[in-house]
Design a protein around this motif. Structure first.
Motif, PDB file in Angstrom:
ATOM      1  N   VAL A  55     -16.340  -9.384 -10.200  1.00 19.08           N
ATOM      2  CA  VAL A  55     -15.724 -10.299 -11.156  1.00 19.08           C
ATOM      3  C   VAL A  55     -14.229 -10.355 -10.879  1.00 19.08           C
ATOM      4  CG1 VAL A  55     -15.236 -10.755 -13.590  1.00 19.08           C
ATOM      5  CG2 VAL A  55     -17.469  -9.839 -12.909  1.00 19.08           C
ATOM      6  N   ILE A  56     -13.706 -11.574 -10.760  1.00 20.62           N
ATOM      7  CA  ILE A  56     -12.282 -11.784 -10.502  1.00 20.62           C
ATOM      8  C   ILE A  56     -11.663 -12.419 -11.744  1.00 20.62           C
ATOM      9  CG2 ILE A  56     -10.574 -12.860  -8.986  1.00 20.62           C
ATOM     10  CD1 ILE A  56     -12.859 -13.082  -6.887  1.00 20.62           C
ATOM     11  N   LEU A  57     -10.650 -11.781 -12.306  1.00 19.04           N
ATOM     12  CA  LEU A  57      -9.979 -12.269 -13.508  1.00 19.04           C
ATOM     13  C   LEU A  57      -8.559 -12.675 -13.161  1.00 19.04           C
ATOM     14  CD1 LEU A  57     -11.097  -9.507 -16.049  1.00 19.04           C
ATOM     15  CD2 LEU A  57     -12.220 -11.693 -15.577  1.00 19.04           C
ATOM     16  N   GLU A  58      -8.163 -13.861 -13.634  1.00 17.01           N
ATOM     17  CA  GLU A  58      -6.824 -14.368 -13.323  1.00 17.01           C
ATOM     18  C   GLU A  58      -6.251 -15.084 -14.543  1.00 17.01           C
ATOM     19  OE1 GLU A  58      -4.666 -17.448 -10.155  1.00 17.01           O
ATOM     20  OE2 GLU A  58      -6.835 -17.159 -10.150  1.00 17.01           O
ATOM     21  N   LYS A  59      -5.029 -14.722 -14.938  1.00 15.39           N
ATOM     22  CA  LYS A  59      -4.371 -15.419 -16.042  1.00 15.39           C
ATOM     23  C   LYS A  59      -4.063 -16.853 -15.623  1.00 15.39           C
ATOM     24  CE  LYS A  59      -3.801 -12.035 -19.095  1.00 15.39           C
ATOM     25  NZ  LYS A  59      -2.469 -11.455 -19.293  1.00 15.39           N
ATOM     26  N   ARG A  60      -4.396 -17.802 -16.455  1.00 10.60           N
ATOM     27  CA  ARG A  60      -4.124 -19.206 -16.157  1.00 10.60           C
ATOM     28  C   ARG A  60      -2.648 -19.534 -16.400  1.00 10.60           C
ATOM     29  NH1 ARG A  60      -8.422 -22.397 -15.173  1.00 10.60           N
ATOM     30  NH2 ARG A  60     -10.479 -21.860 -15.985  1.00 10.60           N
ATOM     31  N   PRO A  61      -2.128 -20.580 -15.729  1.00  9.39           N
ATOM     32  CA  PRO A  61      -0.757 -21.018 -16.003  1.00  9.39           C
ATOM     33  C   PRO A  61      -0.640 -21.523 -17.439  1.00  9.39           C
ATOM     34  CG  PRO A  61      -1.585 -21.990 -13.956  1.00  9.39           C
ATOM     35  CD  PRO A  61      -2.750 -21.347 -14.649  1.00  9.39           C
ATOM     36  N   PHE A  62       0.585 -21.540 -17.962  1.00 10.55           N
ATOM     37  CA  PHE A  62       0.817 -22.063 -19.301  1.00 10.55           C
ATOM     38  C   PHE A  62       0.513 -23.559 -19.348  1.00 10.55           C
ATOM     39  CE2 PHE A  62       3.494 -18.272 -19.539  1.00 10.55           C
ATOM     40  CZ  PHE A  62       3.121 -17.784 -20.784  1.00 10.55           C
ATOM     41  N   ASP A  63       0.013 -24.000 -20.482  1.00  6.67           N
ATOM     42  CA  ASP A  63      -0.180 -25.428 -20.725  1.00  6.67           C
ATOM     43  C   ASP A  63       1.167 -25.989 -21.183  1.00  6.67           C
ATOM     44  OD1 ASP A  63      -0.850 -27.954 -21.489  1.00  6.67           O
ATOM     45  OD2 ASP A  63      -2.361 -27.376 -22.979  1.00  6.67           O
ATOM     46  N   GLY A  68       0.304 -28.819 -25.566  1.00  9.75           N
ATOM     47  CA  GLY A  68       0.219 -27.388 -25.312  1.00  9.75           C
ATOM     48  C   GLY A  68       1.423 -26.632 -25.845  1.00  9.75           C
ATOM     49  N   LEU A  69       2.621 -27.179 -25.628  1.00 10.14           N
ATOM     50  CA  LEU A  69       3.833 -26.521 -26.113  1.00 10.14           C
ATOM     51  C   LEU A  69       3.878 -26.516 -27.637  1.00 10.14           C
ATOM     52  CD1 LEU A  69       6.467 -27.881 -23.564  1.00 10.14           C
ATOM     53  CD2 LEU A  69       5.429 -25.605 -23.649  1.00 10.14           C
ATOM     54  N   HIS A  99      -3.807 -21.056 -24.012  1.00  8.86           N
ATOM     55  CA  HIS A  99      -2.827 -20.162 -23.391  1.00  8.86           C
ATOM     56  C   HIS A  99      -3.413 -18.787 -23.102  1.00  8.86           C
ATOM     57  CE1 HIS A  99       0.376 -23.049 -24.133  1.00  8.86           C
ATOM     58  NE2 HIS A  99      -0.144 -23.228 -25.332  1.00  8.86           N
ATOM     59  N   THR A 100      -4.446 -18.399 -23.820  1.00  7.90           N
ATOM     60  CA  THR A 100      -5.033 -17.076 -23.620  1.00  7.90           C
ATOM     61  C   THR A 100      -6.262 -17.106 -22.713  1.00  7.90           C
ATOM     62  OG1 THR A 100      -6.277 -17.385 -25.679  1.00  7.90           O
ATOM     63  CG2 THR A 100      -4.212 -16.178 -25.812  1.00  7.90           C
ATOM     64  N   GLU A 101      -6.593 -18.273 -22.178  1.00 11.25           N
ATOM     65  CA  GLU A 101      -7.755 -18.356 -21.299  1.00 11.25           C
ATOM     66  C   GLU A 101      -7.541 -17.524 -20.031  1.00 11.25           C
ATOM     67  OE1 GLU A 101      -9.579 -22.791 -22.295  1.00 11.25           O
ATOM     68  OE2 GLU A 101      -8.626 -22.378 -20.378  1.00 11.25           O
TER      69      GLU A 101
END
Length: 311
Positions: A55-63, A68-69, A99-101
């Motif tokens: 399993v590979i976990l990666e924080k997504r970029p900010f929206d 999003g802001l 943002h937490t995805e």
């Protein structure tokens, strides 16, 4: 000009929690962590038969869209103050989705080769001559069946991911399919990442290319650039187009990334620009059959060990 309307969020498919390997991963162990890229690679067992999964976990970029802001700075974002000193303050912020995805890739069932691929190891620089490739690397690839390319054939045969295809030239000799790489979230244009898979099954890597393949390479360059500009508005001078050597899988493919994105494997020890490859072959047809190829390999990899023992 007014603000652009936000694109609708993609609908998430309903996942059967009881059946999906992600939710049944037992005793996860960290294989590797790349903190600067917010990446972690895990290995665990799934099911009563204890099949392997990676399993590979990666924080997504900010929206960073207006919507999003707005959600980020809403009262729904929870704050815990860590420090306050005059005009400076720091907080642990817990925003709401998206943002937490966390982008999650699951390889299941995973083979020993997959586990080795994602396990942190010391690396070293290897120089592979043309003779090394013929006498050591090629027999090794045939013997080890290094990473199945069935998933590539599924794409080419339209059995999988057909809805993700950005462009296709169906010609059996110079044709290819262009689609987003799994590493791209399809949202952040600065991290744009696509790949072109050739329809031909007889080309594995750079080592197979000669002057007979120049029409194929030039076709991929021109039509790939045009398709990306039309679909995403990214012009050709904003693209990095390159091969990997050694590649992760041995079916000829080409990477298209935004030059603003520090893509994995885009460094000088692995990436070979398509324009340079075309020019080198025009200069010498068998350039990549004769050239000594330099790449970085994991110290305990069997092929690296074999190549290291050559004079």
């Amino acid at each position: 000009m007014g603000e652009e309307e936000d694109e609708p969020s993609p609908k998430l498919a309903k996942i059967d929690v009881e059946l999906h390997p992600f939710h049944r991963l037992k005793n996860p162990v960290v294989l590797n962590e790349v903190k600067e890229k917010k990446l972690v690679f895990l290995h665990g067992k799934v099911g009563e038969d204890n099949k392997d999964a990676v399993v590979i976990l990666e924080k997504r970029p900010f929206d960073t869209s207006p919507k999003g802001l707005k959600s980020l700075f809403s009262e729904e974002t929870k704050l815990r103050q860590d420090l306050l000193n005059d005009i400076y303050s720091t907080y642990a912020a817990v925003p709401t989705s998206p943002h937490t995805e966390i982008k999650t890739t699951v390889i299941y069932p995973a083979t020993t080769k997959h586990i080795e691929k994602y396990t942190k190891q010391e690396v070293e620089v290897i120089e592979e001559t043309g003779d090394d490739y013929k006498q050591i690397t090629l027999p090794y690839l045939k013997e080890e069946n290094r990473f199945s390319v069935q998933w590539v054939f599924n794409i080419l045969d339209k059995k999988s991911e057909s809805e993700r295809i950005v462009f296709e030239d169906p010609d059996p000799e110079i044709g290819f399919i262009l689609l987003p790489d799994m590493k791209w979230d399809l949202k952040d244009i600065e991290s744009l990442y696509l790949m072109a898979l050739v329809h031909r099954h007889d080309l594995k890597s750079l080592r197979d290319l000669n002057k007979d393949h120049l029409p194929l390479l030039k076709n991929i360059k021109q039509r790939g650039e045009d398709a990306i500009q039309e679909k995403y508005g990214v012009k050709k001078h904003k693209l990095r187009i390159y091969f990997h050597y050694q590649p992760s899988y041995y079916h000829l493919h080409i990477h298209f990334t935004n030059i603003a994105f520090d893509a994995p494997g885009s460094s000088v020890t692995r990436a070979h620009l398509l324009t340079d490859v075309i020019e080198n072959i025009e200069f010498m047809s068998d350039y990549y059959q004769k050239k000594t190829m330099t790449f970085v390999g994991k110290r305990d990899d069997k092929l690296v060990t074999a190549l290291r023992k050559t004079p």
